[in-house]
Motif scaffolding. Structure first.
Motif, PDB file in Angstrom:
ATOM      1  N   TYR A 180       0.832  -1.204   0.000  1.00  0.00           N
ATOM      2  CA  TYR A 180       0.000   0.000   0.000  1.00  0.00           C
ATOM      3  C   TYR A 180       0.869   1.258   0.000  1.00  0.00           C
ATOM      4  O   TYR A 180       0.647   2.180  -0.789  1.00  0.00           O
ATOM      5  N   LEU A 181       1.872   1.286   0.870  1.00  0.00           N
ATOM      6  CA  LEU A 181       2.735   2.471   0.971  1.00  0.00           C
ATOM      7  C   LEU A 181       3.460   2.748  -0.342  1.00  0.00           C
ATOM      8  O   LEU A 181       3.668   3.906  -0.717  1.00  0.00           O
ATOM      9  N   THR A 227       2.006   2.644  16.919  1.00  0.00           N
ATOM     10  CA  THR A 227       1.593   1.245  16.793  1.00  0.00           C
ATOM     11  C   THR A 227       0.380   1.171  15.866  1.00  0.00           C
ATOM     12  O   THR A 227      -0.604   1.884  16.077  1.00  0.00           O
ATOM     13  N   ILE A 228       0.483   0.347  14.832  1.00  0.00           N
ATOM     14  CA  ILE A 228      -0.626   0.118  13.902  1.00  0.00           C
ATOM     15  C   ILE A 228      -1.172  -1.277  14.165  1.00  0.00           C
ATOM     16  O   ILE A 228      -0.426  -2.259  14.110  1.00  0.00           O
ATOM     17  N   ALA A 271      -8.974  -6.400   9.095  1.00  0.00           N
ATOM     18  CA  ALA A 271      -8.861  -6.190   7.647  1.00  0.00           C
ATOM     19  C   ALA A 271      -7.772  -5.172   7.356  1.00  0.00           C
ATOM     20  O   ALA A 271      -7.543  -4.245   8.152  1.00  0.00           O
ATOM     21  N   ILE A 272      -7.105  -5.321   6.216  1.00  0.00           N
ATOM     22  CA  ILE A 272      -6.024  -4.410   5.837  1.00  0.00           C
ATOM     23  C   ILE A 272      -6.525  -2.973   5.722  1.00  0.00           C
ATOM     24  O   ILE A 272      -5.800  -2.021   6.011  1.00  0.00           O
ATOM     25  N   GLU A 294      -6.343   2.795   7.187  1.00  0.00           N
ATOM     26  CA  GLU A 294      -7.035   3.959   7.765  1.00  0.00           C
ATOM     27  C   GLU A 294      -6.223   4.541   8.929  1.00  0.00           C
ATOM     28  O   GLU A 294      -6.062   5.763   9.050  1.00  0.00           O
ATOM     29  N   GLN A 295      -5.667   3.663   9.767  1.00  0.00           N
ATOM     30  CA  GLN A 295      -4.831   4.117  10.888  1.00  0.00           C
ATOM     31  C   GLN A 295      -3.578   4.829  10.370  1.00  0.00           C
ATOM     32  O   GLN A 295      -3.198   5.887  10.879  1.00  0.00           O
ATOM     33  N   ILE A 296      -2.946   4.233   9.358  1.00  0.00           N
ATOM     34  CA  ILE A 296      -1.723   4.814   8.789  1.00  0.00           C
ATOM     35  C   ILE A 296      -2.005   6.203   8.225  1.00  0.00           C
ATOM     36  O   ILE A 296      -1.276   7.161   8.501  1.00  0.00           O
ATOM     37  N   GLU A 297      -3.074   6.312   7.446  1.00  0.00           N
ATOM     38  CA  GLU A 297      -3.405   7.606   6.843  1.00  0.00           C
ATOM     39  C   GLU A 297      -3.722   8.640   7.912  1.00  0.00           C
ATOM     40  O   GLU A 297      -3.381   9.821   7.761  1.00  0.00           O
TER      41      GLU A 297
END
Length: 201
Positions: A20-21, A177-178, A183-184, A189-192
């Protein structure tokens, strides 16, 4: 540019997050494993040092380069030989990463530079990254993933988990921490959310 190191235990689902990144704009992802493989190719300083260190070992191909299977068998059955290889390869990887980060900062084209490495904490990448992130996944999910994707037995998973850092050590060393137990899309969503806060801040 923000330089972020990403780590987590085996089966945490880091590969999907990396994929994704890699698709994000203004973002570059470096993988420590891939860098190590490239630095171990023939005609590199690393390769020559390893040839000298492992003289007489049956791990080299006739045309040059390593027989990866034999190399893995040798270093994973002998702690001293694994330490010998790591003492050559790990500093070379770290130096390459350090140089690439400096180059990207100078270019000024990236907003985000990520490095994924299994031994991010053990190899003290906090010294060169702006911060470290931990991909956290509950053990049951990790076990299920490893059985499904790699065909690992419970015994093999037990051995691997025992050789890695515990959750507390990861959380202590990492600023973010993610949770990737679900689900991915939830992890993304957390990363963004984190990236937005860093951009706004």
């Amino acid at each position: 540019m923000h330089f972020i190191g990403i780590t987590g235990g085996v089966g945490a689902g880091k590969s999907e997050i990396i994929r994704y990144l890699e698709r994000r704009p203004d973002t570059r992802v470096m993988l420590a494993d891939e860098i190590a493989h490239a630095l171990m190719e023939p005609k590199t300083a690393c390769y020559e040092a390893l040839r000298e260190a492992f003289l007489g070992e049956d791990i080299f191909l006739p045309e040059g380069g390593f027989d990866r299977g034999r190399l893995a068998a040798v270093i994973f059955s002998d702690d001293e030989k694994r330490a010998r290889l790591n003492a050559i390869v790990h500093p070379a990887v770290k130096e390459y990463v350090r140089a690439q980060a400096a180059q990207e900062r100078e270019r000024g084209e990236l907003s985000w530079l990520f490095l994924e490495a299994a031994l991010l904490i053990e190899e003290h990448y906090d010294e060169i990254c702006d911060e470290l992130w931990y991909i956290d996944t509950c053990e049951d999910v990790r076990r299920a993933r490893l059985k499904q994707s790699r065909g690992y037995t419970d015994e093999k998973i037990d051995r691997i988990l025992a050789s890695q850092l515990g959750e507390e050590a990861y959380r202590r060393a990492c600023r973010v921490t993610i949770d990737n137990s679900g689900a991915i899309e939830s992890a993304i969503e957390q990363i963004e959310g984190v990236l937005r806060r860093k951009t706004d801040g």
